[in-house]
Design a protein around this motif. Structure first.
Motif, PDB file in Angstrom:
ATOM      1  N   ASN A 184       0.825  -1.204   0.000  1.00 14.99           N
ATOM      2  CA  ASN A 184       0.000   0.000   0.000  1.00 14.99           C
ATOM      3  C   ASN A 184       0.865   1.263   0.000  1.00 14.99           C
ATOM      4  OD1 ASN A 184      -2.511  -1.285  -0.067  1.00 14.99           O
ATOM      5  ND2 ASN A 184      -2.585  -1.508   2.164  1.00 14.99           N
ATOM      6  N   LEU A 185       1.950   1.236   0.759  1.00 20.32           N
ATOM      7  CA  LEU A 185       2.889   2.367   0.747  1.00 20.32           C
ATOM      8  C   LEU A 185       3.482   2.556  -0.644  1.00 20.32           C
ATOM      9  CD1 LEU A 185       4.804   1.786   4.116  1.00 20.32           C
ATOM     10  CD2 LEU A 185       3.192   3.630   3.606  1.00 20.32           C
ATOM     11  N   LEU A 186       3.829   1.443  -1.262  1.00 21.32           N
ATOM     12  CA  LEU A 186       4.397   1.496  -2.611  1.00 21.32           C
ATOM     13  C   LEU A 186       3.393   2.101  -3.592  1.00 21.32           C
ATOM     14  CD1 LEU A 186       7.126   0.562  -3.837  1.00 21.32           C
ATOM     15  CD2 LEU A 186       5.994  -1.569  -4.496  1.00 21.32           C
ATOM     16  N   ALA A 187       2.138   1.684  -3.481  1.00 23.19           N
ATOM     17  CA  ALA A 187       1.094   2.191  -4.373  1.00 23.19           C
ATOM     18  C   ALA A 187       0.861   3.683  -4.172  1.00 23.19           C
ATOM     19  CB  ALA A 187      -0.200   1.414  -4.144  1.00 23.19           C
ATOM     20  N   GLU A 188       1.048   4.145  -2.940  1.00 20.04           N
ATOM     21  CA  GLU A 188       0.823   5.557  -2.621  1.00 20.04           C
ATOM     22  C   GLU A 188       2.056   6.419  -2.849  1.00 20.04           C
ATOM     23  OE1 GLU A 188      -0.451   5.342   1.413  1.00 20.04           O
ATOM     24  OE2 GLU A 188      -2.261   4.208   0.934  1.00 20.04           O
ATOM     25  N   GLY A 189       3.155   5.793  -3.285  1.00 18.90           N
ATOM     26  CA  GLY A 189       4.382   6.533  -3.526  1.00 18.90           C
ATOM     27  C   GLY A 189       5.074   6.989  -2.263  1.00 18.90           C
TER      28      GLY A 189
END
Length: 301
Positions: free
Chosen positions: A285-290
């Protein structure tokens, strides 16, 4: 096209909608096409073979190991790959085992089991963990969890860290404290500095009758030196990790005096699955949110 291609051991791990999920059901690690994988979680307890698979992943961006220890993953990094560890997943499970090993060793559980196998009722006095001075060498998330679990006992806890941060004692000052400690827990990373931290000289500084509990990495203790101390009867040990590992069937450590050995199962309990899924889903989720990932050990270029 998917923003990231994720491979984990779970067929039903929740991934962001614009990510592609791979797993053993869709892409067997050993035989499937892993070339599009960008986020890889090696199968837990998969050892070196699971890490070797990164060589089949030319597009890999994040290597997320499921262990707190990460030294074995370093050689598989390439420019552009970020390494994250599993800090937090194994805190409760490993601390639980560490405390259990200490109590089992002190209270004579090994002897109880052997007596039970022989149908013998032998009543004698054993040591208690209470009223002991306990050293925890390595006071990260697992070390502090060991301390929390020990807080229900009547013990004095002395914590050691590399830097001496947060009112702990620096490991460089360890020697003057060793002769005062009744139980010593090792739970620090394996580095060039910590390899053979407990060599013949340092083991000799331990108090007569002291117990050494290693739930860190085997090479932190010099095995040959430990064998000599154990067989002299001067100290005892409880080991979840050994050097070498796995311990060969004919290794003299198996038959040494005063040692309790478990086969590196600190994190391998029913507590793993829920905690691992939670961490990895959070990372995705962190990766998806940048946003920056947690538990970064080496940041990719």
């Amino acid at each position: 096209m998917s923003e990231h291609v994720v491979w984990t051991q779970w067929d039903d791990l929740k991934v962001p909608s614009n990510f592609k999920r791979l797993s053993p059901a869709t892409t067997p690690a050993a035989t499937g096409d892993m070339s599009e994988v960008t986020f890889y979680v090696p199968t837990y307890m998969g050892g070196r073979p699971a890490l070797e698979l990164t060589k089949k992943m030319p597009n890999l961006k994040v290597l997320q190991v499921p262990n707190a220890g990460y030294e074995d993953a370093l050689e598989f990094l390439r420019p552009g790959i970020t390494l994250c560890n599993g800090r937090g997943i194994h805190d409760d499970s490993t601390a639980e085992l560490a405390v259990a090993l200490a109590i089992a060793s002190l209270r004579g559980f090994v002897t109880f089991i052997r007596d039970q196998d022989q149908g013998e009722w032998v009543n004698k006095t054993y040591n208690s963990i209470n009223d002991r001075k306990v050293g925890i060498i390595g006071y990260g998330s697992i070390g502090s969890t060991i301390a929390r679990m020990l807080s229900g006992f009547s013990v004095e806890i002395v914590a050691f860290t590399q830097s001496g941060r947060d009112n702990t004692i620096a490991i460089s000052d360890l020697d003057k404290h060793l002769p005062t400690l009744d139980v010593i827990f090792l739970i620090l990373p394996l580095t060039k500095e910590s390899k053979h931290l407990f060599d013949a000289r340092r083991l000799a500084l331990m108090k007569d009758g002291a117990l050494l509990v290693n739930v860190a990495r085997g090479p932190i203790v010099d095995t040959d030196a430990l064998l000599k101390e154990l067989n002299s009867g001067r100290i005892t040990a409880a080991l979840d990790v050994t050097d070498p590992e796995p311990l060969p069937k004919d290794h003299p450590l198996w038959s040494a005096k005063g040692v309790l050995i478990s086969p590196h199962v600190g994190g391998n309990s029913s507590a793993f699955d829920k905690r691992a899924r939670s961490l990895f889903e959070s990372q995705l989720n962190l990766l998806a949110e940048g946003k920056p990932l947690n538990n970064i050990i080496v940041a990719g270029n």
